[in-house]
Design a protein around this motif. Structure first.
Motif, PDB file in Angstrom:
ATOM      1  N   GLN A 116       0.826  -1.211   0.000  1.00 38.19           N
ATOM      2  CA  GLN A 116       0.000   0.000   0.000  1.00 38.19           C
ATOM      3  C   GLN A 116       0.855   1.253   0.000  1.00 38.19           C
ATOM      4  OE1 GLN A 116      -2.526  -0.491   3.403  1.00 38.19           O
ATOM      5  NE2 GLN A 116      -3.834  -2.011   2.417  1.00 38.19           N
ATOM      6  N   ASN A 117       2.021   1.173   0.611  1.00 38.03           N
ATOM      7  CA  ASN A 117       2.944   2.306   0.651  1.00 38.03           C
ATOM      8  C   ASN A 117       3.970   2.256  -0.476  1.00 38.03           C
ATOM      9  OD1 ASN A 117       1.882   3.618   2.966  1.00 38.03           O
ATOM     10  ND2 ASN A 117       2.769   1.997   4.219  1.00 38.03           N
ATOM     11  N   GLN A 118       3.732   1.361  -1.433  1.00 39.62           N
ATOM     12  CA  GLN A 118       4.591   1.181  -2.595  1.00 39.62           C
ATOM     13  C   GLN A 118       6.039   0.906  -2.200  1.00 39.62           C
ATOM     14  OE1 GLN A 118       3.688   4.686  -4.871  1.00 39.62           O
ATOM     15  NE2 GLN A 118       1.757   3.838  -5.569  1.00 39.62           N
ATOM     16  N   SER A 119       6.185   0.093  -1.170  1.00 42.27           N
ATOM     17  CA  SER A 119       7.496  -0.358  -0.718  1.00 42.27           C
ATOM     18  C   SER A 119       7.565  -1.872  -0.907  1.00 42.27           C
ATOM     19  CB  SER A 119       7.711  -0.047   0.766  1.00 42.27           C
ATOM     20  OG  SER A 119       7.624   1.327   1.005  1.00 42.27           O
ATOM     21  N   ALA A 120       8.758  -2.366  -1.084  1.00 43.06           N
ATOM     22  CA  ALA A 120       8.926  -3.812  -1.248  1.00 43.06           C
ATOM     23  C   ALA A 120       9.270  -4.449   0.092  1.00 43.06           C
ATOM     24  CB  ALA A 120      10.029  -4.093  -2.259  1.00 43.06           C
ATOM     25  N   PHE A 121       8.597  -5.545   0.388  1.00 41.65           N
ATOM     26  CA  PHE A 121       8.947  -6.326   1.572  1.00 41.65           C
ATOM     27  C   PHE A 121      10.140  -7.189   1.217  1.00 41.65           C
ATOM     28  CE2 PHE A 121       8.770 -10.443   3.726  1.00 41.65           C
ATOM     29  CZ  PHE A 121       8.833 -10.039   5.042  1.00 41.65           C
ATOM     30  N   ARG A 122      11.190  -7.120   2.007  1.00 41.40           N
ATOM     31  CA  ARG A 122      12.385  -7.939   1.745  1.00 41.40           C
ATOM     32  C   ARG A 122      12.666  -8.861   2.922  1.00 41.40           C
ATOM     33  NH1 ARG A 122      15.893 -10.578  -0.965  1.00 41.40           N
ATOM     34  NH2 ARG A 122      18.057 -10.328  -0.426  1.00 41.40           N
ATOM     35  N   SER A 123      12.834  -8.293   4.108  1.00 43.05           N
ATOM     36  CA  SER A 123      13.191  -9.106   5.265  1.00 43.05           C
ATOM     37  C   SER A 123      12.814  -8.367   6.549  1.00 43.05           C
ATOM     38  CB  SER A 123      14.688  -9.424   5.264  1.00 43.05           C
ATOM     39  OG  SER A 123      15.445  -8.243   5.385  1.00 43.05           O
ATOM     40  N   VAL A 124      12.897  -9.115   7.658  1.00 43.08           N
ATOM     41  CA  VAL A 124      12.596  -8.546   8.975  1.00 43.08           C
ATOM     42  C   VAL A 124      13.669  -9.039   9.947  1.00 43.08           C
ATOM     43  CG1 VAL A 124      10.957  -8.539  10.911  1.00 43.08           C
ATOM     44  CG2 VAL A 124      10.105  -8.549   8.568  1.00 43.08           C
ATOM     45  N   GLN A 125      14.107  -8.137  10.800  1.00 43.91           N
ATOM     46  CA  GLN A 125      15.014  -8.520  11.879  1.00 43.91           C
ATOM     47  C   GLN A 125      14.525  -7.854  13.159  1.00 43.91           C
ATOM     48  OE1 GLN A 125      19.207  -7.868  11.205  1.00 43.91           O
ATOM     49  NE2 GLN A 125      19.650  -7.823  13.374  1.00 43.91           N
ATOM     50  N   VAL A 126      14.362  -8.658  14.209  1.00 49.31           N
ATOM     51  CA  VAL A 126      13.942  -8.158  15.513  1.00 49.31           C
ATOM     52  C   VAL A 126      14.961  -8.637  16.530  1.00 49.31           C
ATOM     53  CG1 VAL A 126      12.163  -8.268  17.305  1.00 49.31           C
ATOM     54  CG2 VAL A 126      11.497  -8.266  14.892  1.00 49.31           C
ATOM     55  N   ARG A 127      15.447  -7.714  17.343  1.00 44.62           N
ATOM     56  CA  ARG A 127      16.389  -8.100  18.397  1.00 44.62           C
ATOM     57  C   ARG A 127      15.965  -7.414  19.690  1.00 44.62           C
ATOM     58  NH1 ARG A 127      22.979  -8.364  18.228  1.00 44.62           N
ATOM     59  NH2 ARG A 127      23.113  -9.567  20.153  1.00 44.62           N
ATOM     60  N   ASN A 128      15.828  -8.224  20.736  1.00 44.42           N
ATOM     61  CA  ASN A 128      15.546  -7.683  22.060  1.00 44.42           C
ATOM     62  C   ASN A 128      16.354  -8.487  23.076  1.00 44.42           C
ATOM     63  OD1 ASN A 128      14.057 -10.058  22.732  1.00 44.42           O
ATOM     64  ND2 ASN A 128      12.199  -9.182  21.852  1.00 44.42           N
ATOM     65  N   LYS A 129      16.094  -8.300  24.348  1.00 44.15           N
ATOM     66  CA  LYS A 129      16.907  -8.989  25.356  1.00 44.15           C
ATOM     67  C   LYS A 129      16.630 -10.491  25.439  1.00 44.15           C
ATOM     68  CE  LYS A 129      13.921  -7.927  29.292  1.00 44.15           C
ATOM     69  NZ  LYS A 129      13.853  -7.321  30.615  1.00 44.15           N
ATOM     70  N   HIS A 130      15.528 -10.952  24.835  1.00 43.80           N
ATOM     71  CA  HIS A 130      15.153 -12.360  24.912  1.00 43.80           C
ATOM     72  C   HIS A 130      15.593 -13.187  23.702  1.00 43.80           C
ATOM     73  CE1 HIS A 130      12.800 -11.364  28.417  1.00 43.80           C
ATOM     74  NE2 HIS A 130      12.177 -10.431  27.726  1.00 43.80           N
ATOM     75  N   TYR A 131      15.589 -12.580  22.531  1.00 44.69           N
ATOM     76  CA  TYR A 131      15.890 -13.336  21.304  1.00 44.69           C
ATOM     77  C   TYR A 131      16.246 -12.385  20.171  1.00 44.69           C
ATOM     78  CZ  TYR A 131      11.202 -11.954  19.886  1.00 44.69           C
ATOM     79  OH  TYR A 131      10.087 -11.226  19.567  1.00 44.69           O
ATOM     80  N   THR A 132      16.787 -12.983  19.105  1.00 41.28           N
ATOM     81  CA  THR A 132      16.971 -12.297  17.831  1.00 41.28           C
ATOM     82  C   THR A 132      16.261 -13.136  16.780  1.00 41.28           C
ATOM     83  OG1 THR A 132      19.143 -11.492  18.532  1.00 41.28           O
ATOM     84  CG2 THR A 132      18.638 -11.360  16.184  1.00 41.28           C
ATOM     85  N   MET A 133      15.446 -12.480  15.956  1.00 40.07           N
ATOM     86  CA  MET A 133      14.665 -13.176  14.947  1.00 40.07           C
ATOM     87  C   MET A 133      14.947 -12.574  13.575  1.00 40.07           C
ATOM     88  SD  MET A 133      10.531 -13.379  14.425  1.00 40.07           S
ATOM     89  CE  MET A 133      10.424 -11.740  13.743  1.00 40.07           C
ATOM     90  N   PHE A 134      15.108 -13.448  12.602  1.00 41.49           N
ATOM     91  CA  PHE A 134      15.319 -13.044  11.223  1.00 41.49           C
ATOM     92  C   PHE A 134      14.277 -13.708  10.349  1.00 41.49           C
ATOM     93  CE2 PHE A 134      19.338 -13.206  13.368  1.00 41.49           C
ATOM     94  CZ  PHE A 134      19.997 -12.050  12.975  1.00 41.49           C
ATOM     95  N   ILE A 135      13.731 -12.961   9.410  1.00 41.61           N
ATOM     96  CA  ILE A 135      12.923 -13.533   8.340  1.00 41.61           C
ATOM     97  C   ILE A 135      13.568 -13.026   7.056  1.00 41.61           C
ATOM     98  CG2 ILE A 135      10.677 -13.642   7.219  1.00 41.61           C
ATOM     99  CD1 ILE A 135       9.406 -13.159   9.970  1.00 41.61           C
ATOM    100  N   GLU A 136      14.077 -13.983   6.267  1.00 47.43           N
ATOM    101  CA  GLU A 136      14.849 -13.653   5.073  1.00 47.43           C
ATOM    102  C   GLU A 136      14.352 -14.464   3.882  1.00 47.43           C
ATOM    103  OE1 GLU A 136      17.679 -11.649   4.715  1.00 47.43           O
ATOM    104  OE2 GLU A 136      17.529 -10.969   6.789  1.00 47.43           O
ATOM    105  N   PRO A 137      14.439 -13.909   2.672  1.00 50.31           N
ATOM    106  CA  PRO A 137      14.200 -14.736   1.494  1.00 50.31           C
ATOM    107  C   PRO A 137      15.229 -15.857   1.489  1.00 50.31           C
ATOM    108  CG  PRO A 137      14.475 -12.419   0.889  1.00 50.31           C
ATOM    109  CD  PRO A 137      14.798 -12.547   2.339  1.00 50.31           C
ATOM    110  N   PHE A 138      14.809 -17.053   1.104  1.00 51.48           N
ATOM    111  CA  PHE A 138      15.731 -18.177   1.209  1.00 51.48           C
ATOM    112  C   PHE A 138      15.921 -18.858  -0.146  1.00 51.48           C
ATOM    113  CE2 PHE A 138      16.981 -22.319   3.333  1.00 51.48           C
ATOM    114  CZ  PHE A 138      18.217 -21.848   3.747  1.00 51.48           C
TER     115      PHE A 138
END
Length: 174
Positions: A116-138
């Motif tokens: 909707q914002n004319q942006s491309a979804f590529r990946s997500v990275q979340v890091r906090n004190k409990h975990y680090t999460m990655f979602i990447e094209p594979f």
């Protein structure tokens, strides 16, 4: 169908189909648009359609073990259905699938917002004190989700491991 009648109803359909299908063993899924059952049924269908699934699961488990990841999940690229997963967190596969159905919904909503914002979804990275999460094209048909809980593992190392494993999994899929 009321909750208390759902399983007997599905079972009656299962029996009726079994009578009418000689050598073919149809899968029957009791689904509803009101809960997670439809998502689970489609994930199970995708799971059965992926060639070499046992090999892919074995290699995903090895990837999880070798990278000290707590959980690794493969999602189908366009629908974000769970294809398969591996975990060292003690959760069983059903619990993981339940959890990642929610993650899938969130990612699909986020991708729609990107469109909707004319942006491309590529990946997500979340890091906090409990975990680090990655979602990447594979691979050409999957995304990978990797979760690490060890704060000593640098995100760049996990990303490098994902990159290093990509070609290996592409070859498995062929």
């Amino acid at each position: 169908v009321p909750d208390d009648q759902r399983e007997p109803t599905v079972e009656s359909y299962r029996r009726a189909l079994a009578k009418r299908s000689d050598r073919f063993q149809p899968g029957v899924y009791g689904t509803s648009i009101w809960d997670h059952t439809l998502y689970r049924a489609w994930s199970q269908i995708v799971y059965t359609l992926v060639p070499n699934m046992a090999i892919i699961k074995k290699h995903l488990y090895n990837f999880c073990r070798l990278t000290d990841a707590t959980e690794v999940v493969l999602f189908e690229r366009s629908t974000f259905l769970v294809v398969c997963c591996s975990s060292f967190g003690g959760d069983d596969e059903d619990a993981i699938n339940e959890k990642y159905m929610s993650v899938s919904q969130v990612i699909k909503m986020y991708r729609n917002m990107c469109r909707q914002n004319q942006s491309a979804f590529r990946s997500v990275q979340v890091r906090n004190k409990h975990y680090t999460m990655f979602i990447e094209p594979f691979t050409k048909s999957t995304y990978i989700l990797v979760i690490t809980v060890d704060p000593e593992i640098e995100p760049a190392v996990t990303k490098a491991n994902i990159e290093a494993a990509r070609n290996h999994f592409i070859k498995l899929a062929d």
